[in-house]
Design a protein around this motif. Structure first.
Motif, PDB file in Angstrom:
ATOM      1  N   ARG A   5      10.017 -10.872  14.066  1.00 18.67           N
ATOM      2  CA  ARG A   5       9.636 -11.934  14.980  1.00 18.67           C
ATOM      3  C   ARG A   5       8.607 -12.789  14.264  1.00 18.67           C
ATOM      4  O   ARG A   5       7.934 -12.333  13.351  1.00 18.67           O
ATOM      5  N   PRO A   6       8.455 -14.044  14.692  1.00 18.62           N
ATOM      6  CA  PRO A   6       7.396 -14.862  14.105  1.00 18.62           C
ATOM      7  C   PRO A   6       6.053 -14.171  14.316  1.00 18.62           C
ATOM      8  O   PRO A   6       5.750 -13.697  15.394  1.00 18.62           O
ATOM      9  N   LEU A   7       5.280 -14.066  13.265  1.00 21.01           N
ATOM     10  CA  LEU A   7       3.995 -13.394  13.342  1.00 21.01           C
ATOM     11  C   LEU A   7       2.865 -14.354  13.047  1.00 21.01           C
ATOM     12  O   LEU A   7       2.984 -15.244  12.231  1.00 21.01           O
ATOM     13  N   VAL A   8       1.779 -14.134  13.710  1.00 17.82           N
ATOM     14  CA  VAL A   8       0.563 -14.870  13.439  1.00 17.82           C
ATOM     15  C   VAL A   8      -0.188 -14.051  12.401  1.00 17.82           C
ATOM     16  O   VAL A   8       0.216 -12.942  12.072  1.00 17.82           O
ATOM     17  N   LEU A   9      -1.278 -14.572  11.891  1.00 14.48           N
ATOM     18  CA  LEU A   9      -2.054 -13.816  10.924  1.00 14.48           C
ATOM     19  C   LEU A   9      -2.506 -12.499  11.548  1.00 14.48           C
ATOM     20  O   LEU A   9      -2.941 -12.456  12.684  1.00 14.48           O
ATOM     21  N   VAL A  10      -2.407 -11.434  10.786  1.00 14.79           N
ATOM     22  CA  VAL A  10      -2.763 -10.110  11.270  1.00 14.79           C
ATOM     23  C   VAL A  10      -3.980  -9.634  10.488  1.00 14.79           C
ATOM     24  O   VAL A  10      -3.865  -9.327   9.307  1.00 14.79           O
ATOM     25  N   PRO A  11      -5.156  -9.588  11.124  1.00  8.80           N
ATOM     26  CA  PRO A  11      -6.336  -9.148  10.381  1.00  8.80           C
ATOM     27  C   PRO A  11      -6.341  -7.629  10.206  1.00  8.80           C
ATOM     28  O   PRO A  11      -5.881  -6.897  11.062  1.00  8.80           O
ATOM     29  N   LEU A  12      -6.857  -7.189   9.092  1.00  6.56           N
ATOM     30  CA  LEU A  12      -6.961  -5.767   8.820  1.00  6.56           C
ATOM     31  C   LEU A  12      -8.130  -5.556   7.871  1.00  6.56           C
ATOM     32  O   LEU A  12      -8.292  -6.289   6.903  1.00  6.56           O
ATOM     33  N   ALA A  13      -8.957  -4.576   8.153  1.00  6.22           N
ATOM     34  CA  ALA A  13     -10.090  -4.274   7.278  1.00  6.22           C
ATOM     35  C   ALA A  13      -9.717  -3.117   6.365  1.00  6.22           C
ATOM     36  O   ALA A  13      -9.155  -2.122   6.794  1.00  6.22           O
ATOM     37  N   LEU A  14     -10.024  -3.270   5.102  1.00  3.76           N
ATOM     38  CA  LEU A  14      -9.808  -2.206   4.121  1.00  3.76           C
ATOM     39  C   LEU A  14     -11.151  -1.818   3.525  1.00  3.76           C
ATOM     40  O   LEU A  14     -11.942  -2.683   3.184  1.00  3.76           O
ATOM     41  N   VAL A  15     -11.398  -0.547   3.383  1.00  7.04           N
ATOM     42  CA  VAL A  15     -12.617  -0.104   2.728  1.00  7.04           C
ATOM     43  C   VAL A  15     -12.369  -0.144   1.228  1.00  7.04           C
ATOM     44  O   VAL A  15     -11.407   0.424   0.735  1.00  7.04           O
ATOM     45  N   LEU A  16     -13.235  -0.817   0.524  1.00  7.42           N
ATOM     46  CA  LEU A  16     -13.095  -0.894  -0.927  1.00  7.42           C
ATOM     47  C   LEU A  16     -13.554   0.407  -1.561  1.00  7.42           C
ATOM     48  O   LEU A  16     -14.441   1.085  -1.059  1.00  7.42           O
ATOM     49  N   LEU A  17     -12.965   0.744  -2.671  1.00  2.00           N
ATOM     50  CA  LEU A  17     -13.270   1.994  -3.333  1.00  2.00           C
ATOM     51  C   LEU A  17     -14.522   1.917  -4.195  1.00  2.00           C
ATOM     52  O   LEU A  17     -15.086   2.934  -4.542  1.00  2.00           O
ATOM     53  N   ALA A  18     -14.963   0.738  -4.537  1.00  2.00           N
ATOM     54  CA  ALA A  18     -16.131   0.587  -5.395  1.00  2.00           C
ATOM     55  C   ALA A  18     -17.406   0.661  -4.576  1.00  2.00           C
ATOM     56  O   ALA A  18     -17.463   0.188  -3.456  1.00  2.00           O
ATOM     57  N   MET A  78       5.685 -12.518   2.156  1.00  2.00           N
ATOM     58  CA  MET A  78       4.472 -12.438   2.945  1.00  2.00           C
ATOM     59  C   MET A  78       3.279 -12.744   2.051  1.00  2.00           C
ATOM     60  O   MET A  78       3.253 -12.352   0.883  1.00  2.00           O
ATOM     61  N   THR A  79       2.296 -13.440   2.598  1.00  2.00           N
ATOM     62  CA  THR A  79       1.058 -13.703   1.876  1.00  2.00           C
ATOM     63  C   THR A  79      -0.027 -12.781   2.407  1.00  2.00           C
ATOM     64  O   THR A  79      -0.206 -12.650   3.615  1.00  2.00           O
ATOM     65  N   VAL A  80      -0.732 -12.143   1.480  1.00  2.00           N
ATOM     66  CA  VAL A  80      -1.896 -11.324   1.809  1.00  2.00           C
ATOM     67  C   VAL A  80      -3.109 -12.086   1.308  1.00  2.00           C
ATOM     68  O   VAL A  80      -3.149 -12.498   0.153  1.00  2.00           O
ATOM     69  N   ARG A  81      -4.100 -12.281   2.181  1.00  2.00           N
ATOM     70  CA  ARG A  81      -5.282 -13.076   1.811  1.00  2.00           C
ATOM     71  C   ARG A  81      -6.552 -12.333   2.238  1.00  2.00           C
ATOM     72  O   ARG A  81      -6.620 -11.795   3.340  1.00  2.00           O
ATOM     73  N   VAL A  82      -7.555 -12.326   1.348  1.00  3.95           N
ATOM     74  CA  VAL A  82      -8.872 -11.781   1.683  1.00  3.95           C
ATOM     75  C   VAL A  82      -9.641 -12.890   2.397  1.00  3.95           C
ATOM     76  O   VAL A  82      -9.911 -13.931   1.815  1.00  3.95           O
ATOM     77  N   ALA A  90     -13.326  -5.381   2.968  1.00  9.92           N
ATOM     78  CA  ALA A  90     -12.570  -6.633   2.918  1.00  9.92           C
ATOM     79  C   ALA A  90     -11.757  -6.768   4.196  1.00  9.92           C
ATOM     80  O   ALA A  90     -11.104  -5.822   4.626  1.00  9.92           O
ATOM     81  N   LYS A  91     -11.784  -7.949   4.784  1.00  4.13           N
ATOM     82  CA  LYS A  91     -10.930  -8.246   5.934  1.00  4.13           C
ATOM     83  C   LYS A  91      -9.739  -9.035   5.394  1.00  4.13           C
ATOM     84  O   LYS A  91      -9.914 -10.059   4.744  1.00  4.13           O
ATOM     85  N   LEU A  92      -8.537  -8.533   5.660  1.00  4.29           N
ATOM     86  CA  LEU A  92      -7.318  -9.138   5.142  1.00  4.29           C
ATOM     87  C   LEU A  92      -6.508  -9.769   6.261  1.00  4.29           C
ATOM     88  O   LEU A  92      -6.526  -9.296   7.392  1.00  4.29           O
ATOM     89  N   ASP A  93      -5.788 -10.812   5.917  1.00  3.82           N
ATOM     90  CA  ASP A  93      -4.787 -11.403   6.806  1.00  3.82           C
ATOM     91  C   ASP A  93      -3.437 -11.260   6.132  1.00  3.82           C
ATOM     92  O   ASP A  93      -3.309 -11.459   4.923  1.00  3.82           O
ATOM     93  N   PHE A  94      -2.425 -10.895   6.935  1.00  2.84           N
ATOM     94  CA  PHE A  94      -1.048 -10.801   6.466  1.00  2.84           C
ATOM     95  C   PHE A  94      -0.253 -11.834   7.245  1.00  2.84           C
ATOM     96  O   PHE A  94      -0.325 -11.867   8.464  1.00  2.84           O
ATOM     97  N   ALA A  95       0.505 -12.679   6.569  1.00  2.00           N
ATOM     98  CA  ALA A  95       1.307 -13.696   7.250  1.00  2.00           C
ATOM     99  C   ALA A  95       2.649 -13.854   6.553  1.00  2.00           C
ATOM    100  O   ALA A  95       2.714 -13.963   5.328  1.00  2.00           O
ATOM    101  N   LEU A  96       3.705 -13.872   7.348  1.00  2.35           N
ATOM    102  CA  LEU A  96       5.032 -14.145   6.785  1.00  2.35           C
ATOM    103  C   LEU A  96       5.066 -15.588   6.306  1.00  2.35           C
ATOM    104  O   LEU A  96       4.538 -16.477   6.957  1.00  2.35           O
ATOM    105  N   ASP A  97       5.686 -15.793   5.161  1.00  2.43           N
ATOM    106  CA  ASP A  97       5.829 -17.143   4.624  1.00  2.43           C
ATOM    107  C   ASP A  97       6.979 -17.837   5.326  1.00  2.43           C
ATOM    108  O   ASP A  97       7.877 -17.188   5.872  1.00  2.43           O
ATOM    109  N   ASP A  98       6.966 -19.161   5.320  1.00  3.42           N
ATOM    110  CA  ASP A  98       7.993 -19.948   6.002  1.00  3.42           C
ATOM    111  C   ASP A  98       9.372 -19.752   5.402  1.00  3.42           C
ATOM    112  O   ASP A  98      10.344 -19.594   6.114  1.00  3.42           O
ATOM    113  N   GLU A  99       9.472 -19.772   4.086  1.00  5.87           N
ATOM    114  CA  GLU A  99      10.770 -19.646   3.417  1.00  5.87           C
ATOM    115  C   GLU A  99      11.091 -18.180   3.205  1.00  5.87           C
ATOM    116  O   GLU A  99      10.275 -17.433   2.692  1.00  5.87           O
ATOM    117  N   GLN A 100      12.277 -17.774   3.576  1.00  6.13           N
ATOM    118  CA  GLN A 100      12.705 -16.387   3.418  1.00  6.13           C
ATOM    119  C   GLN A 100      13.889 -16.335   2.464  1.00  6.13           C
ATOM    120  O   GLN A 100      14.689 -17.235   2.395  1.00  6.13           O
TER     121      GLN A 100
END
Length: 101
Positions: A5-18, A78-82, A90-100
């Protein structure tokens, strides 16, 4: 078959290992988090393939490919962006790209 389905940006926090530095987020950890989060949105965890590690800096991004875990040939980009870094998280956004594919 994977139906997205069309998705909006999905935020997700990742704990960095450093600890003090900002080491890149590993390719594998980004793929796992993306699959988990997209699975929540579409009802099935897709196979996610990212080209490399993701830099741990605000604005860093990369394109990954989603595919059906049941074997369909259909691929999605899909684009993954910090979007932010705070206290080693880090808070990440995941978004499907327009062209498939």
């Amino acid at each position: 078959m994977l139906k997205l389905r069309p998705l909006v940006l999905v935020p997700l926090a990742l704990v960095l290992l450093a600890g003090c530095g900002h080491a890149p987020m590993t390719e594998k950890s980004v793929e796992e988090k993306a699959s988990e989060e997209m699975g929540k949105q579409i009802g099935i965890a897709p196979v996610v393939d990212c080209p490399d590690d993701l830099e741990s800096r605000q604005g860093a991004s990369m394109h990954c490919t989603l595919s059906d875990p049941n074997g369909s040939d259909k691929k999605y980009s899909m684009t993954v962006r910090v979007v932010s870094l705070k206290n080693g998280v880090a808070k990440l956004d995941f978004a499907l790209d327009d062209e498939q594919d």
